[in-house]
Design an enzyme around this catalytic site. Structure first.
Site, mmCIF file in Angstrom:
data_model
loop_
_atom_site.group_PDB
_atom_site.id
_atom_site.type_symbol
_atom_site.label_atom_id
_atom_site.label_comp_id
_atom_site.label_asym_id
_atom_site.label_seq_id
_atom_site.Cartn_x
_atom_site.Cartn_y
_atom_site.Cartn_z
ATOM 1 N N ASP A 145 -38.550 -12.320 -87.009
ATOM 2 C CA ASP A 145 -39.058 -13.595 -87.509
ATOM 3 C C ASP A 145 -38.398 -13.898 -88.856
ATOM 4 O OD1 ASP A 145 -40.534 -15.734 -88.440
ATOM 5 O OD2 ASP A 145 -42.365 -14.571 -88.782
ATOM 6 N N ASP A 198 -43.464 -17.153 -89.950
ATOM 7 C CA ASP A 198 -44.600 -17.793 -89.272
ATOM 8 C C ASP A 198 -45.200 -16.931 -88.177
ATOM 9 O OD1 ASP A 198 -42.671 -17.941 -87.307
ATOM 10 O OD2 ASP A 198 -42.829 -20.108 -86.990
ATOM 11 N N ASP A 207 -37.375 -15.933 -84.206
ATOM 12 C CA ASP A 207 -36.549 -17.137 -84.211
ATOM 13 C C ASP A 207 -35.070 -16.768 -84.297
ATOM 14 O OD1 ASP A 207 -36.230 -16.477 -86.972
ATOM 15 O OD2 ASP A 207 -37.988 -17.684 -87.471
ATOM 16 N N ASP A 265 -32.069 -18.024 -64.465
ATOM 17 C CA ASP A 265 -33.463 -17.785 -64.115
ATOM 18 C C ASP A 265 -33.737 -18.265 -62.690
ATOM 19 O OD1 ASP A 265 -36.224 -17.094 -65.036
ATOM 20 O OD2 ASP A 265 -36.586 -19.216 -64.641
ATOM 21 N N GLU A 284 -30.773 -13.732 -61.925
ATOM 22 C CA GLU A 284 -32.088 -13.145 -61.718
ATOM 23 C C GLU A 284 -32.463 -13.514 -60.290
ATOM 24 O OE1 GLU A 284 -36.786 -13.393 -62.900
ATOM 25 O OE2 GLU A 284 -35.532 -15.157 -62.630
#
Length: 534
Positions: free
Chosen positions: A37, A41, A45, A215, A274
């Site tokens: 992070d 927060d 990210d 995906d 995948e």
């Protein structure tokens, strides 16, 4: 809508490597929310990832795979995309993505990003226009319901997350969603869908990414007429048989067109599927020479800790991919399954087996995928409070255990800082107190730690010419022991809960625990793996 880059620099290229880099690459999966992070927060990210890339390089990986960071309502961890060309402000900006790719290339790492082509978010402009009655409706699967008043779903298909795969829209028709209702399935028979994803792929390739993890690569085409299956609990059938919504032959034409697109770019850009298929032979169809470069080997991931089963899975995988000239991929964990320390029994036993499985995996021919935190020996977090869980499977229907949250808990970097150095005082999922001793800082420099085992194994994998892509042959071994040779190298794995005497294969290189060698050979410790120079 497309975000604009604020930089005018060129995209850059990763450090040159020999042709077919992906055939033997070690690719490190970063679950963006849970890696690092950067803004405090509590949510991972892109700036956080960029700052931690040297760790991935030092570990010994060749590439990173990033889970979706696109604009999304986050109904399913970012796999519900509202805009494929924008970075969600939760994770940063398009400039942050650009800088991450450049920094990775500077370090000699390649970058693979997720693409989600089976479905969009229900907040995607196309779907919002579809609900308003626009022509975009034809880009999804809308159907009238059954029954006298259309009150029943169009067929008996079930969502992977539980419950029906259909939701009734305003106006009375139903729309298909194989996952959450917030993830309506696209109709890949529509030319606008195909054209849009060609454009999206080019957008990220132009930015400099080195490939895509596709995906639900097996789900983009549905059987004509959307026929009933005639069975309940359909999620349990995935990967065991061809279903009218998964592993349809029509997906291969799409993948062939994507391979042509990828090959039009320099730098050996790749795609990994995948794909859940009912057999190694069906899975191999996704990696034929004119299709995708790799496909995840879920048969290996789901294999029991059993020598006979493990050997059979390896043989079937190598035979199937070898028949089409493709490398096999090996994976033990990812963001969708229970971490393998826990799958293998948990506690000390699960960790012993997980460490042995790591050496076994990294010694096999082909490419390996590592899931963030497995190099730390992280177990599944099984006691998360219900109120913090975010996996839609947990909230969807009875019988869904929501285990995907347990493998997504932010990883620990330091033993003492808030959130163990992940960033921020309160990470989006709570970390167990026991993870303090499993942090990167706690394990670094400890020769007995799982982290140092991975570092040593990946360093040897680079140094030894017999590892990576190539051939292998099984060696004679007693029941419960796996032994195989590669050029100048051998690996032994004792899957039993007791030590086993074995002829000395060669010079010991690396072992998951202390090994006794003597005139009579070697005593292989219980649930252990050893690498040998021969």
């Amino acid at each position: 809508m497309t975000q604009e880059l604020t930089t005018t620099a060129t995209t850059g290229e990763p450090t040159p490597s020999r042709p077919g880099w992906w055939r033997e690459a070690v690719i490190y999966q970063v679950y963006v929310r849970s890696f690092a992070d950067g803004d405090g927060d509590g949510i991972g990210d892109l700036p956080g990832i960029r700052a931690r890339l040297p760790y991935v390089k030092e570990l010994g990986a060749d590439a990173v795979w990033l889970t979706p960071f696109y604009l999304s309502p986050q109904a399913d961890g970012g796999y519900d995309v509202a805009d494929y060309r924008r970075v969600d402000p939760l994770f940063g900006s398009l400039s942050d993505a650009d800088e991450l790719v450049r920094e990775a290339h500077r370090l000699g790492l390649r970058v693979i990003v997720d693409i989600v082509p089976n479905h969009t978010s229900d907040q995607h402009p196309w779907f919002r226009a579809a609900l308003a009655g626009g022509p975009e409706r034809e880009r999804y699967h809308f159907r009238p319901g059954r029954g006298a008043r259309g009150q029943l779903p169009p067929n008996d298909w079930e969502s992977v997350f539980g419950g029906p795969a259909w939701t009734r829209a305003p106006g009375g028709d139903w729309y298909l969603h194989l996952f959450a209702p917030e993830q309506p399935d696209l109709d890949w028979d529509h030319p606008a869908v195909r054209a849009e994803f060609d454009s999206v792929l080019r957008f990220w390739l132009d930015l400099g990414v080195d490939g895509f993890r596709v995906d639900v690569a097996h789900g983009m085409v549905k059987a004509a007429g959307l026929p009933d299956i005639g069975a309940s609990e359909q999620a349990s059938l995935i990967g065991s048989q061809v279903l009218p919504f998964f592993d349809q032959d029509g997906v291969h034409e799409i993948h062939r067109s994507w391979r042509t697109l990828l090959d039009s770019y320099g730098g050996e850009r790749i795609a990994v599927a995948e794909a859940w298929a009912p057999s190694a032979e069906r899975l191999a169809l996704y990696v034929r020479p004119d299709e995708l470069h790799q496909a995840f080997n879920f048969q290996f991931l789901t294999c029991d800790w059993d020598a006979e089963a493990m050997r059979a899975t390896v043989d079937a995988s190598l035979a199937a991919t070898g028949a089409v000239g493709a490398p096999t991929t090996w994976v033990l964990s990812n963001h969708d399954v229970v971490r393998h320390v826990t799958r293998y029994g948990g506690g000390a036993r699960g960790l012993r087996r997980a460490r042995a499985a790591a050496l076994f995996t990294l010694a096999l021919p082909g490419s390996a995928y590592l899931y963030q935190g497995e190099e730390l020996g992280l177990p599944e977090v099984t006691d998360l409070p219900d109120e913090v869980r975010q996996d839609p499977a947990f909230h969807r229907a009875a019988g869904q255990d929501g285990f995907r949250d347990g493998c997504r808990v932010p990883i620990p970097w330091t033993p003492d800082e808030p959130s163990y150095g992940f960033g921020g005082a309160r990470p989006w999922l709570p970390q167990p107190a026991s993870w303090r001793r499993l942090s990167v800082a706690s394990q670094s420099g400890d020769p007995h730690s799982t982290l140092e085992l991975y570092r040593a194994a990946l360093a040897l994998r680079r140094e030894l010419p017999g590892l990576g892509d190539g051939t292998m042959s099984w060696l004679p071994a007693p029941e419960g022991v796996l032994a195989f040779a590669r050029p100048g190298f051998a690996c032994t794995v004792n899957t039993l809960d007791r030590a086993v005497q074995f002829p000395l294969p060669g010079r010991l290189l690396l072992a998951t625990t202390a090994v006794e060698c003597g005139a009579r050979g070697v005593l292989l410790p219980r649930e252990s793996a050893v690498w040998w120079a021969i």
